[in-house]
Scaffold this motif. Structure first.
Motif, PDB file in Angstrom:
ATOM      1  N   ALA A 153     -67.901  21.229  66.604  1.00 59.91           N
ATOM      2  CA  ALA A 153     -67.763  22.639  66.347  1.00 59.91           C
ATOM      3  C   ALA A 153     -66.550  23.498  65.864  1.00 59.91           C
ATOM      4  N   ALA A 154     -65.431  22.584  65.689  1.00 54.94           N
ATOM      5  CA  ALA A 154     -63.850  22.704  65.374  1.00 54.94           C
ATOM      6  C   ALA A 154     -63.896  22.440  63.983  1.00 54.94           C
ATOM      7  N   LEU A 155     -64.883  21.820  63.239  1.00 55.21           N
ATOM      8  CA  LEU A 155     -64.621  21.377  61.638  1.00 55.21           C
ATOM      9  C   LEU A 155     -64.632  22.455  60.715  1.00 55.21           C
ATOM     10  N   PRO A 156     -65.723  23.336  60.961  1.00 56.41           N
ATOM     11  CA  PRO A 156     -65.597  24.408  59.769  1.00 56.41           C
ATOM     12  C   PRO A 156     -64.313  25.194  59.906  1.00 56.41           C
ATOM     13  N   SER A 157     -63.777  25.616  60.809  1.00 53.63           N
ATOM     14  CA  SER A 157     -62.506  26.384  61.052  1.00 53.63           C
ATOM     15  C   SER A 157     -61.439  25.566  60.546  1.00 53.63           C
ATOM     16  N   ALA A 158     -61.236  24.262  60.684  1.00 52.74           N
ATOM     17  CA  ALA A 158     -60.195  23.343  60.274  1.00 52.74           C
ATOM     18  C   ALA A 158     -60.569  23.575  58.559  1.00 52.74           C
ATOM     19  N   ARG A 159     -61.614  23.096  58.367  1.00 50.73           N
ATOM     20  CA  ARG A 159     -61.906  22.828  56.830  1.00 50.73           C
ATOM     21  C   ARG A 159     -61.535  24.195  55.969  1.00 50.73           C
ATOM     22  N   LEU A 160     -61.827  25.267  56.450  1.00 45.95           N
ATOM     23  CA  LEU A 160     -61.327  26.623  55.691  1.00 45.95           C
ATOM     24  C   LEU A 160     -60.210  26.879  55.963  1.00 45.95           C
ATOM     25  N   ALA A 161     -59.202  26.653  57.119  1.00 45.08           N
ATOM     26  CA  ALA A 161     -58.073  26.904  57.363  1.00 45.08           C
ATOM     27  C   ALA A 161     -57.081  26.193  56.276  1.00 45.08           C
ATOM     28  N   LEU A 162     -57.573  24.801  56.193  1.00 47.42           N
ATOM     29  CA  LEU A 162     -56.740  24.049  55.500  1.00 47.42           C
ATOM     30  C   LEU A 162     -57.052  24.544  53.688  1.00 47.42           C
ATOM     31  N   GLY A 163     -58.211  24.768  53.528  1.00 44.10           N
ATOM     32  CA  GLY A 163     -58.458  25.045  52.203  1.00 44.10           C
ATOM     33  C   GLY A 163     -57.791  26.439  51.740  1.00 44.10           C
ATOM     34  N   GLN A 164     -57.510  27.462  52.716  1.00 40.70           N
ATOM     35  CA  GLN A 164     -56.637  28.544  52.413  1.00 40.70           C
ATOM     36  C   GLN A 164     -55.138  28.135  52.298  1.00 40.70           C
ATOM     37  N   LEU A 165     -54.899  27.133  53.181  1.00 37.68           N
ATOM     38  CA  LEU A 165     -53.431  26.596  53.068  1.00 37.68           C
ATOM     39  C   LEU A 165     -52.972  26.175  51.745  1.00 37.68           C
ATOM     40  N   ALA A 166     -54.089  25.377  51.323  1.00 36.46           N
ATOM     41  CA  ALA A 166     -53.951  24.696  49.730  1.00 36.46           C
ATOM     42  C   ALA A 166     -53.652  25.604  48.940  1.00 36.46           C
ATOM     43  N   VAL A 167     -54.562  26.674  48.871  1.00 42.02           N
ATOM     44  CA  VAL A 167     -54.519  27.759  47.677  1.00 42.02           C
ATOM     45  C   VAL A 167     -53.254  28.441  47.863  1.00 42.02           C
ATOM     46  N   GLU A 168     -52.840  28.763  49.107  1.00 37.41           N
ATOM     47  CA  GLU A 168     -51.435  29.542  49.152  1.00 37.41           C
ATOM     48  C   GLU A 168     -50.386  28.621  48.582  1.00 37.41           C
ATOM     49  N   GLU A 169     -50.290  27.216  48.947  1.00 36.37           N
ATOM     50  CA  GLU A 169     -49.380  26.224  48.505  1.00 36.37           C
ATOM     51  C   GLU A 169     -49.374  26.140  46.962  1.00 36.37           C
ATOM     52  N   SER A 170     -50.505  26.254  46.431  1.00 36.09           N
ATOM     53  CA  SER A 170     -50.669  25.950  44.996  1.00 36.09           C
ATOM     54  C   SER A 170     -50.394  27.336  44.072  1.00 36.09           C
TER      55      SER A 170
END
Length: 483
Positions: A466-483
């Motif tokens: 149940a926690a996987l989708p939130s973590a995957r999206l959050a890290l994807g957003q973080l990677a976009v911000e850092e790039s």
């Protein structure tokens, strides 16, 4: 996703258009809003463990287990709970108590079991002898239908309908794949059972880990039998009949999951009887043989469990099962564990590191392991010396930080020292790509912690489905911000 298909948005922009909270709302079943607005709560207490559930009220823990075994959905209603109530708690869809707070037995165990729980319902009086409970002038008999919202702390009379999770599964999956492409992170599903194996596979095609053998026993409704066998083993460590019982329980617990997940790796964690969770759940914990609290405990225990796992793997043809020994701090412990497993036909073994001492030996331990998982929850607990990181509600730490006693909340932020520790784990993973080296985030890991782990270089995570989708999206957003 439609805007991306039409060329109006790029994938990076699309990831930033969806919030984690929106995603959670889409994926979480909840009571139907139109029914909820027309329904007055019967009770209000402290929401101690989130989730929604409905069923019939049962006031005795043993009776709750019996009623649940007949197929009925049970809500356990008690003045308060104790370790003696564990069978009923395991069998119940939700738990409601008249007394207690966020650190009460009911609250802490419910969070560990991921069962909705409301505590501190001061307006309720429970009459165990009469098998009834009263709220003001209203008297309800055992068997009364109840609906529980463990997040808001509200309990409703009657069976409220649950609305299903979002039907936009295909579009959500595409969005999360775009996130993974950005992060290059791998996600494994933990806390998974046979019943939800296919759902977990859709969210995490890489594998299942870290799956606790005790969680599978909870699903199989045999954890009580396991605790009984542990008690017997402590008194007579060499008794073969007890070891055979343990092997049979391990076999039964993991056989169905193996059948449901053929071709999918499973990293299966053995119990750690020295953990705070074991102390809370085993009523006779203080009288167990002290040797059982050490990582390898008694040979009659871990070898018996390995035998049950090996038998299930052989019978189901599951060739990618890796048993994990938790809590070790020395390569010699792993060597003994590996020899015992190899003697039973299990050629891959791994570890769950649960202390800074274990992480200090991670490099050497990784040389003899197929998988090395770091238990984030236990690392935080042992690093700071707290009795249990999950025993504290969020507001406890927030007020502690607000008072100026700490610079950050350890439940939401790693801090510089722990970040350095996990950077070392990430470096070990880079040096040994043939070994799975990652972090087991447990049920209580805030997204802030997962983001800090990612910044430290961690790219392999184990989380509940149940926690996987939130973590995957959050890290994807973080990677976009850092790039």
């Amino acid at each position: 996703t439609e805007l991306v298909d039409e060329g109006m948005l790029g994938r990076a922009a699309a990831l930033k258009r969806v919030s984690v909270e929106q995603l959670k709302k889409l994926l979480r079943p909840a009571f139907e809003p139109d029914v909820l607005v027309r329904t007055r709560p019967l009770l209000e207490g402290i929401g101690a463990s989130p989730g929604h559930a409905y069923g019939i009220a049962v006031l005795d823990a043993d009776r709750a287990a019996t009623v649940a075994a007949s197929g009925e959905r049970v809500i356990l209603v008690r003045p308060t709970t104790s370790p003696q109530d564990i069978r009923g708690m395991l069998a119940s869809r939700a738990i409601v108590t008249a007394k207690g707070g966020a650190l009460s037995h009911a609250a802490v165990v419910s969070r560990a079991l991921d069962v909705p729980c409301v505590v501190g319902c001061d307006a309720m009086e429970v009459d165990l002898a009469a098998r009834s409970f009263t709220v003001g002038d209203e008297r309800l008999e055992e068997g009364a239908p109840l609906s529980v919202d463990g997040a808001t702390g509200k309990v409703y009379s009657g069976l409220l309908p649950l609305e299903p999770a979002s039907q936009a599964a295909e579009q959500i999956d595409r969005l999360l794949v775009w996130a993974d492409d950005r992060t290059q992170a791998s996600f494994w599903a933990g806390s998974v059972g046979a019943a939800d194996a296919q759902t977990a596979l859709r969210q995490s095609p890489r594998g299942f880990g870290v799956v606790a053998l005790t969680e599978l026993m909870i699903s199989d409704e045999t954890l009580g039998d396991f605790i009984d066998a542990i008690n017997d083993l402590g008194q007579q460590p060499d008794r073969k009949s007890t070891q055979d019982r343990l092997a049979c329980l391990a076999y039964q617990a993991c056989q169905r999951l193996m059948l449901e997940s053929a071709g999918t790796p499973i990293d299966l964690r053995l119990p750690n009887l020295g953990s705070p969770r074991a102390q809370r759940m085993i009523g006779s914990w203080a009288s167990l043989a002290p040797r059982l609290f050490l990582p390898l405990g008694l040979k009659g225990l871990y070898v018996a469990l390995l035998r049950g796992i090996a038998d299930a793997a052989r019978e189901t043809g599951h060739a990618q099962t890796t048993p994990l020994v938790p809590g070790i701090t020395a390569t010699s412990e792993l060597q003994a564990f590996r020899r015992a497993a190899a003697g039973l036909g299990l050629n891959q073994v791994g570890v769950v590191l649960q202390s800074p001492a274990g992480i200090a030996e991670a490099g050497g331990i990784a040389e003899g392991a197929s998988a090395v998982w770091v238990d984030l929850r236990e690392i935080i607990r042992t690093y700071y010396g707290y009795p249990s990181a999950l025993s504290f509600a969020d507001d406890v730490f927030e007020t502690y930080v607000a008072d100026g006693y700490l610079t950050h909340n350890p439940r939401t932020t790693l801090g510089s020292k722990l970040a350095e520790l996990f950077a070392g784990v990430a470096a070990a993973a880079a040096r040994r790509p043939e070994v799975r080296i990652g972090v087991e985030c447990g049920d209580g890991a805030a997204l802030g912690l997962i983001e800090d782990l990612y910044r430290s270089g961690i790219r392999l995570f184990s989380l509940p489905t149940a926690a996987l989708p939130s973590a995957r999206l959050a890290l994807g957003q973080l990677a976009v911000e850092e790039s």
